[in-house]
Design a protein around this motif. Sequence first.
Motif: not given
Length: 208
Positions: A168-178
């Motif tokens: 499983d690999v989920y695509v996220l942005r740095k801003s989302e993670l923060v």
Amino acid sequence: MNISEKFWDKKAESYAKSPISDEETYKRKLTETQSLLNPTMRLLEFGCGTGTTAIHHAPHVLHIDAIDISENMLDIAREKASNANIENITFTHSTLTEFNADTASLDAVLGLNILHLLPERQSILTEVARILKPGGIFVSSTVCLGDSLFRFIKPIVPLGKLLGIMPDVYVLRKSELVSEVQNAGFAIERQWYHGMKGMVVFMIARKL
């Protein structure tokens, strides 16, 4: 056993034999993390893999619980710890939710190269906050494909997973993670980027 467990069980031996891709960056992560540790601390690492990081940190803390969904990875980790004469790590086959640590029972939690592999990041981050003591630290390293051309991998992940050639690999942005880390009740004290196009975010956050 689910598909992800099967993938990582199959991958365990080759994973253990593969060299660290960026030794300098790995050492920096170890050093920055260890600067926050002390011999009275209880630490949990989820997604511990073959135990290399837990073994490095073990001499700096009282005890480490290291958990992973792959029993094959854990078997290798136990052997490595035994060979290194490390006795203050308990390796357990579990997810973070199943482990169900007591509320406010831990001084530090590590989630390295794992958040982008989990479908329910926000609930996982909330669980990390629950089990940490006030002021406890959360150390993470997360691949953020959403800020690169690799974001187009998203449609092929289900097929790759079905064929057993990728997890499983989920695509996220740095801003989302923060935002997700902050929404879980953390203050981010340190973050920096590395890897191809700076896609990997190393972060140290503290529970408010």
